[in-house]
Design a protein around this motif. Structure first.
Motif, PDB file in Angstrom:
ATOM      1  N   SER A  68       0.831  -1.200   0.000  1.00  0.00           N
ATOM      2  CA  SER A  68       0.000   0.000   0.000  1.00  0.00           C
ATOM      3  C   SER A  68       0.866   1.251   0.000  1.00  0.00           C
ATOM      4  O   SER A  68       1.986   1.251   0.519  1.00  0.00           O
ATOM      5  CB  SER A  68      -0.923   0.019   1.222  1.00  0.00           C
ATOM      6  N   GLY A  69       0.341   2.317  -0.578  1.00  0.00           N
ATOM      7  CA  GLY A  69       1.020   3.609  -0.561  1.00  0.00           C
ATOM      8  C   GLY A  69       0.062   4.678  -0.077  1.00  0.00           C
ATOM      9  O   GLY A  69      -1.159   4.567  -0.265  1.00  0.00           O
ATOM     10  N   GLY A  70       0.605   5.729   0.539  1.00  0.00           N
ATOM     11  CA  GLY A  70      -0.268   6.743   1.094  1.00  0.00           C
ATOM     12  C   GLY A  70       0.296   8.142   1.042  1.00  0.00           C
ATOM     13  O   GLY A  70       1.446   8.366   0.634  1.00  0.00           O
ATOM     14  N   GLU A  71      -0.523   9.090   1.473  1.00  0.00           N
ATOM     15  CA  GLU A  71      -0.088  10.472   1.531  1.00  0.00           C
ATOM     16  C   GLU A  71       0.866  10.721   2.696  1.00  0.00           C
ATOM     17  O   GLU A  71       1.386  11.822   2.842  1.00  0.00           O
ATOM     18  CB  GLU A  71      -1.303  11.396   1.594  1.00  0.00           C
ATOM     19  N   ASP A  72       1.108   9.696   3.514  1.00  0.00           N
ATOM     20  CA  ASP A  72       2.124   9.792   4.564  1.00  0.00           C
ATOM     21  C   ASP A  72       3.518   9.470   4.027  1.00  0.00           C
ATOM     22  O   ASP A  72       4.461   9.333   4.805  1.00  0.00           O
ATOM     23  CB  ASP A  72       1.784   8.860   5.727  1.00  0.00           C
ATOM     24  N   LYS A  73       3.634   9.306   2.690  1.00  0.00           N
ATOM     25  CA  LYS A  73       4.900   9.068   1.986  1.00  0.00           C
ATOM     26  C   LYS A  73       5.402   7.638   2.138  1.00  0.00           C
ATOM     27  O   LYS A  73       6.486   7.309   1.663  1.00  0.00           O
ATOM     28  CB  LYS A  73       5.997  10.048   2.451  1.00  0.00           C
ATOM     29  N   ASN A  74       4.634   6.775   2.780  1.00  0.00           N
ATOM     30  CA  ASN A  74       5.069   5.409   3.047  1.00  0.00           C
ATOM     31  C   ASN A  74       4.540   4.426   2.012  1.00  0.00           C
ATOM     32  O   ASN A  74       3.402   4.552   1.548  1.00  0.00           O
ATOM     33  CB  ASN A  74       4.604   4.963   4.431  1.00  0.00           C
ATOM     34  N   VAL A  75       5.371   3.448   1.683  1.00  0.00           N
ATOM     35  CA  VAL A  75       4.963   2.269   0.924  1.00  0.00           C
ATOM     36  C   VAL A  75       5.137   1.086   1.867  1.00  0.00           C
ATOM     37  O   VAL A  75       6.262   0.748   2.256  1.00  0.00           O
ATOM     38  CB  VAL A  75       5.813   2.081  -0.345  1.00  0.00           C
ATOM     39  N   LEU A  76       4.030   0.466   2.283  1.00  0.00           N
ATOM     40  CA  LEU A  76       4.052  -0.566   3.308  1.00  0.00           C
ATOM     41  C   LEU A  76       3.797  -1.949   2.724  1.00  0.00           C
ATOM     42  O   LEU A  76       2.980  -2.103   1.804  1.00  0.00           O
ATOM     43  CB  LEU A  76       2.990  -0.275   4.381  1.00  0.00           C
ATOM     44  N   LEU A  77       4.477  -2.949   3.266  1.00  0.00           N
ATOM     45  CA  LEU A  77       4.307  -4.352   2.881  1.00  0.00           C
ATOM     46  C   LEU A  77       3.571  -5.067   4.003  1.00  0.00           C
ATOM     47  O   LEU A  77       3.947  -4.979   5.171  1.00  0.00           O
ATOM     48  CB  LEU A  77       5.671  -4.999   2.641  1.00  0.00           C
ATOM     49  N   TRP A  78       2.489  -5.799   3.629  1.00  0.00           N
ATOM     50  CA  TRP A  78       1.633  -6.471   4.593  1.00  0.00           C
ATOM     51  C   TRP A  78       1.574  -7.970   4.320  1.00  0.00           C
ATOM     52  O   TRP A  78       1.653  -8.394   3.161  1.00  0.00           O
ATOM     53  CB  TRP A  78       0.200  -5.941   4.506  1.00  0.00           C
ATOM     54  N   HIS A  79       1.380  -8.749   5.388  1.00  0.00           N
ATOM     55  CA  HIS A  79       0.985 -10.142   5.228  1.00  0.00           C
ATOM     56  C   HIS A  79      -0.528 -10.154   5.085  1.00  0.00           C
ATOM     57  O   HIS A  79      -1.253  -9.718   5.988  1.00  0.00           O
ATOM     58  CB  HIS A  79       1.422 -10.977   6.419  1.00  0.00           C
ATOM     59  N   GLN A  80      -1.014 -10.655   3.968  1.00  0.00           N
ATOM     60  CA  GLN A  80      -2.439 -10.542   3.648  1.00  0.00           C
ATOM     61  C   GLN A  80      -3.334 -11.220   4.681  1.00  0.00           C
ATOM     62  O   GLN A  80      -4.332 -10.652   5.128  1.00  0.00           O
ATOM     63  CB  GLN A  80      -2.705 -11.142   2.271  1.00  0.00           C
ATOM     64  N   ALA A  81      -2.981 -12.421   5.086  1.00  0.00           N
ATOM     65  CA  ALA A  81      -3.872 -13.209   5.939  1.00  0.00           C
ATOM     66  C   ALA A  81      -3.959 -12.679   7.369  1.00  0.00           C
ATOM     67  O   ALA A  81      -5.026 -12.679   7.982  1.00  0.00           O
ATOM     68  CB  ALA A  81      -3.427 -14.666   5.948  1.00  0.00           C
ATOM     69  N   THR A  82      -2.832 -12.207   7.917  1.00  0.00           N
ATOM     70  CA  THR A  82      -2.807 -11.782   9.312  1.00  0.00           C
ATOM     71  C   THR A  82      -3.003 -10.282   9.491  1.00  0.00           C
ATOM     72  O   THR A  82      -3.323  -9.827  10.589  1.00  0.00           O
ATOM     73  CB  THR A  82      -1.475 -12.172   9.964  1.00  0.00           C
ATOM     74  N   GLY A  83      -2.764  -9.510   8.426  1.00  0.00           N
ATOM     75  CA  GLY A  83      -2.827  -8.059   8.550  1.00  0.00           C
ATOM     76  C   GLY A  83      -1.591  -7.460   9.178  1.00  0.00           C
ATOM     77  O   GLY A  83      -1.552  -6.259   9.483  1.00  0.00           O
ATOM     78  N   GLU A  84      -0.553  -8.280   9.377  1.00  0.00           N
ATOM     79  CA  GLU A  84       0.693  -7.807   9.985  1.00  0.00           C
ATOM     80  C   GLU A  84       1.484  -6.957   9.001  1.00  0.00           C
ATOM     81  O   GLU A  84       1.657  -7.329   7.837  1.00  0.00           O
ATOM     82  CB  GLU A  84       1.539  -8.992  10.427  1.00  0.00           C
ATOM     83  N   LYS A  85       1.979  -5.814   9.465  1.00  0.00           N
ATOM     84  CA  LYS A  85       2.865  -4.981   8.654  1.00  0.00           C
ATOM     85  C   LYS A  85       4.266  -5.570   8.709  1.00  0.00           C
ATOM     86  O   LYS A  85       4.879  -5.651   9.766  1.00  0.00           O
ATOM     87  CB  LYS A  85       2.863  -3.542   9.155  1.00  0.00           C
ATOM     88  N   ILE A  86       4.781  -5.981   7.546  1.00  0.00           N
ATOM     89  CA  ILE A  86       6.070  -6.661   7.477  1.00  0.00           C
ATOM     90  C   ILE A  86       7.215  -5.675   7.338  1.00  0.00           C
ATOM     91  O   ILE A  86       8.293  -5.862   7.907  1.00  0.00           O
ATOM     92  CB  ILE A  86       6.096  -7.658   6.305  1.00  0.00           C
ATOM     93  N   GLY A  87       7.013  -4.611   6.566  1.00  0.00           N
ATOM     94  CA  GLY A  87       8.097  -3.675   6.335  1.00  0.00           C
ATOM     95  C   GLY A  87       7.638  -2.423   5.627  1.00  0.00           C
ATOM     96  O   GLY A  87       6.464  -2.270   5.280  1.00  0.00           O
TER      97      GLY A  87
END
Length: 263
Positions: A68-87
């Motif tokens: 995901s990308g946002g207006e907070d300037k971050n591009v985040l990587l998630w584990h789809q099943a758990t919703g955990e933010k990986i990096g």
């Protein structure tokens, strides 16, 4: 839906992404959250929290992962099943909101802005390529000003993007050089897509027009006589049609063969 059924967005939805197996839809919102929805039942599955500003772009490059990308300037990587933010795919030199995401040859492409003249408040628009595993920048494609609003991979060597500087640009990723810059829109361009069958780029934006571009020609080859009353915010194409959505909720499709409105 009923509030008791699970999580729900509290502000407008900005971006939508369909999972690779077509069983889940992901939505990103101005409320800074992401929700996964079951396609068959229409019910929400999971709430993802990690952004602290509007979520503007979503991408599923591989099964079990979400970006995901946002207006907070971050591009985040998630584990789809758990919703955990990986990096987090993050570079301190990238100063602007994330406007778009794409996947190309094992790399995550994100649209950013990079401050180049602080005094004059001028930002350079960049397409940044990140290594999926290491989350490090591999290369940057730059020439536009303002913000990259849409990215599409044409093939493994070519990328096109729409920008707020009213242009549609094309780069050769091998040389990192811009090979086309299309002018014609009279306002910021918000979206871009590629149709392999007819080998045309389609773009739309704040001027409410849909335009088609041929990589072999220097200027537009077609402009749709649209009836939109507000800016075009999304485009997609499949087979013989182009689909367009505007900020006022209007949706239309156009036949590419003959380039006439289909409905």
């Amino acid at each position: 839906k009923d509030d008791n059924d699970g999580p729900a967005h509290t502000k407008a939805v900005r971006t939508v992404c369909l999972s690779q197996n077509a069983e889940i839809i992901f939505t990103g919102s101005n409320d800074a959250t992401i929700i996964s929805w079951d396609v068959a039942s229409g019910q929400p599955r999971r709430l993802y929290r990690g952004h602290y500003d509007k979520v503007t772009a979503l991408l599923q490059p591989k099964m079990h992962f979400l970006i995901s990308g946002g207006e907070d300037k971050n591009v985040l990587l998630w584990h789809q099943a758990t919703g955990e933010k990986i990096g987090n795919y993050r570079d301190p030199d990238l100063t602007g909101a994330v406007g778009a995401l794409e996947w190309l040859d094992g790399k995550v492409l994100s649209g950013h802005a990079k401050e180049i003249h602080k005094k004059d408040m001028v930002d350079k628009a960049l397409v940044v390529a990140w290594d999926f595993e290491t989350r490090q920048v591999v290369y940057e494609l730059a020439d536009a000003l303002g913000r990259i609003t849409g990215i599409r991979a044409i093939n493994e060597n070519t990328v096109c993007a729409s920008a707020e500087d009213k242009t549609v640009r094309v780069w050769d990723v091998r040389s990192r050089q811009e090979v086309n810059c299309f002018h014609g829109h009279t306002a910021p361009v918000h979206c871009v897509c590629w149709n392999q069958g007819v080998e045309l780029i389609f773009s739309g934006g704040r001027d409410r027009s849909i335009r088609a571009w041929d990589l072999r020609k220097p200027s537009q080859v077609w402009q749709a006589p649209t009836k939109f009353r507000d800016a075009l915010m999304g485009l997609d194409t499949q087979s013989d049609r182009v689909y367009a959505a505007s900020a006022d909720g209007h949706l239309a499709s156009y036949y590419i063969i003959g380039l006439q409105e289909a409905g």
